[in-house]
Design a protein around this motif. Sequence first.
Motif, PDB file in Angstrom:
ATOM      1  N   PRO A 126      43.491 -75.154 -24.638  1.00 51.63           N
ATOM      2  CA  PRO A 126      43.003 -74.159 -23.685  1.00 51.63           C
ATOM      3  C   PRO A 126      41.785 -74.647 -22.915  1.00 51.63           C
ATOM      4  O   PRO A 126      40.929 -75.354 -23.437  1.00 51.63           O
ATOM      5  CB  PRO A 126      42.641 -72.960 -24.577  1.00 51.63           C
ATOM      6  N   ALA A 127      41.715 -74.239 -21.649  1.00 48.11           N
ATOM      7  CA  ALA A 127      40.596 -74.621 -20.793  1.00 48.11           C
ATOM      8  C   ALA A 127      39.433 -73.669 -21.005  1.00 48.11           C
ATOM      9  O   ALA A 127      39.562 -72.599 -21.583  1.00 48.11           O
ATOM     10  CB  ALA A 127      41.028 -74.587 -19.329  1.00 48.11           C
ATOM     11  N   SER A 128      38.275 -74.034 -20.492  1.00 44.42           N
ATOM     12  CA  SER A 128      37.092 -73.188 -20.601  1.00 44.42           C
ATOM     13  C   SER A 128      36.841 -72.488 -19.283  1.00 44.42           C
ATOM     14  O   SER A 128      36.928 -73.084 -18.231  1.00 44.42           O
ATOM     15  CB  SER A 128      35.876 -74.040 -20.971  1.00 44.42           C
ATOM     16  N   HIS A 129      36.575 -71.180 -19.332  1.00 44.63           N
ATOM     17  CA  HIS A 129      36.223 -70.390 -18.150  1.00 44.63           C
ATOM     18  C   HIS A 129      34.823 -69.852 -18.427  1.00 44.63           C
ATOM     19  O   HIS A 129      34.652 -68.879 -19.142  1.00 44.63           O
ATOM     20  CB  HIS A 129      37.224 -69.251 -17.977  1.00 44.63           C
ATOM     21  N   GLY A 132      34.084 -61.994  -6.113  1.00 40.08           N
ATOM     22  CA  GLY A 132      33.131 -62.619  -7.009  1.00 40.08           C
ATOM     23  C   GLY A 132      33.072 -62.008  -8.396  1.00 40.08           C
ATOM     24  O   GLY A 132      32.419 -62.562  -9.290  1.00 40.08           O
ATOM     25  N   GLU A 133      33.738 -60.873  -8.622  1.00 38.44           N
ATOM     26  CA  GLU A 133      33.671 -60.194  -9.925  1.00 38.44           C
ATOM     27  C   GLU A 133      34.519 -60.926 -10.953  1.00 38.44           C
ATOM     28  O   GLU A 133      35.642 -61.368 -10.668  1.00 38.44           O
ATOM     29  CB  GLU A 133      34.150 -58.754  -9.787  1.00 38.44           C
ATOM     30  N   ALA A 134      34.000 -61.045 -12.182  1.00 44.74           N
ATOM     31  CA  ALA A 134      34.710 -61.661 -13.297  1.00 44.74           C
ATOM     32  C   ALA A 134      35.002 -60.604 -14.352  1.00 44.74           C
ATOM     33  O   ALA A 134      34.252 -59.627 -14.501  1.00 44.74           O
ATOM     34  CB  ALA A 134      33.905 -62.801 -13.885  1.00 44.74           C
ATOM     35  N   TRP A 135      36.071 -60.827 -15.109  1.00 40.76           N
ATOM     36  CA  TRP A 135      36.488 -59.878 -16.146  1.00 40.76           C
ATOM     37  C   TRP A 135      37.251 -60.650 -17.203  1.00 40.76           C
ATOM     38  O   TRP A 135      38.073 -61.525 -16.877  1.00 40.76           O
ATOM     39  CB  TRP A 135      37.362 -58.804 -15.533  1.00 40.76           C
ATOM     40  N   THR A 136      36.969 -60.359 -18.463  1.00 35.93           N
ATOM     41  CA  THR A 136      37.657 -61.019 -19.567  1.00 35.93           C
ATOM     42  C   THR A 136      38.381 -59.980 -20.407  1.00 35.93           C
ATOM     43  O   THR A 136      37.793 -58.980 -20.821  1.00 35.93           O
ATOM     44  CB  THR A 136      36.662 -61.795 -20.446  1.00 35.93           C
ATOM     45  N   TYR A 137      39.656 -60.223 -20.632  1.00 31.63           N
ATOM     46  CA  TYR A 137      40.502 -59.352 -21.441  1.00 31.63           C
ATOM     47  C   TYR A 137      40.753 -60.017 -22.784  1.00 31.63           C
ATOM     48  O   TYR A 137      41.265 -61.148 -22.834  1.00 31.63           O
ATOM     49  CB  TYR A 137      41.823 -59.102 -20.713  1.00 31.63           C
ATOM     50  N   ILE A 176      41.840 -63.810 -22.066  1.00 33.94           N
ATOM     51  CA  ILE A 176      42.289 -64.128 -20.711  1.00 33.94           C
ATOM     52  C   ILE A 176      41.105 -63.841 -19.798  1.00 33.94           C
ATOM     53  O   ILE A 176      40.720 -62.684 -19.610  1.00 33.94           O
ATOM     54  CB  ILE A 176      43.524 -63.299 -20.325  1.00 33.94           C
ATOM     55  N   ALA A 177      40.498 -64.896 -19.264  1.00 30.64           N
ATOM     56  CA  ALA A 177      39.303 -64.770 -18.432  1.00 30.64           C
ATOM     57  C   ALA A 177      39.688 -64.934 -16.971  1.00 30.64           C
ATOM     58  O   ALA A 177      40.316 -65.924 -16.590  1.00 30.64           O
ATOM     59  CB  ALA A 177      38.265 -65.820 -18.829  1.00 30.64           C
ATOM     60  N   LEU A 178      39.320 -63.955 -16.144  1.00 29.25           N
ATOM     61  CA  LEU A 178      39.758 -63.894 -14.757  1.00 29.25           C
ATOM     62  C   LEU A 178      38.569 -63.662 -13.838  1.00 29.25           C
ATOM     63  O   LEU A 178      37.591 -63.017 -14.203  1.00 29.25           O
ATOM     64  CB  LEU A 178      40.770 -62.765 -14.573  1.00 29.25           C
TER      65      LEU A 178
END
Length: 302
Positions: free
Chosen positions: A9-12, A189-194, A233-235
């Motif tokens: 897995p990659a890093s966000h 620009g907003e980030a959200w992690t599920y 899941i980081a978006l």
Amino acid sequence: MNTSKTPPPASHGQVTQRRVVHRTRGQGHGPITRLMSPSDLGRFLKPFVFLDIFDMDLRRGPGNRMPIHPHSGIATVTVLTQGRMNFEDPDAGSGTLDYGGVEWMRAGGGVWHGQEMSPADVPRVQGFQLWLALPQELESSQPESRYIEASAMPRSGPAHVIVGEYDGVRSPVPAWGGVNYLLVTLRPGEAWTYQPPAGHTVGWMAVASGTVDAGESLLAGEVAVFEDGQAAIALRNGGDADAVFVLGTAVPHQHELHLGSYSVHTTAQALKTGEQRIADLHAKLLAAGDRRTAAGTVPVYR
């Protein structure tokens, strides 16, 4: 879809997240694009077995309405990302759905539907229709329909909880456990992690508008499948306009899919029973004559 050879897995930022292992724009036909079917991605993402995105320019006239058609063995979930749709049903009330509102239909043993909603006075209607394969104990159950307006749909941060429970927020949709389905808008620009619940190893998302960075840039009209696992899941919204998308995670459906033209069941016998019920209902539907309401809708026939 074999994800066993997927790189680590990659890093966000500081979050380890699940990687995208497949993406597609599906196949379009007029105002509808098929993003997932039970015979392709649905085999790997079950209980999520079918996904359409629809985008209707209503200024061109009302000729885009779906014909009346049957289902059994599934539940359908319709959410709008733009526009408004009216509903009227003697058993489920009347009202209007817009962004965040939900039509839920558990077809169970069999229904006919397709025109239970009609466009409101808007130039455009866009949204998603999802099919969920029902658990074995529900696939031949009594059908039910719910229409839940946006004001009654709970939120957690930028996400409407359409099906399931997330971050302590539970959807009013009467689904079974082990399935989450969210409608999300991220500002530029907003980030959200599920963080998926325990056991939700199936994961995917589909973009209605804007651009979403999920480790790679996902554009409007795309569906992306995440590697199996429990990682977050980081978006992030990677564009200069709002990004609107749906995201689903679930405990895997443990049964093989037995497919009819409009039905999905867990066994050949259950499929045969469902299709016979559909045929019996069709004869009764024809005998019922014109069922159109004053609002122009045709209620679900159960």
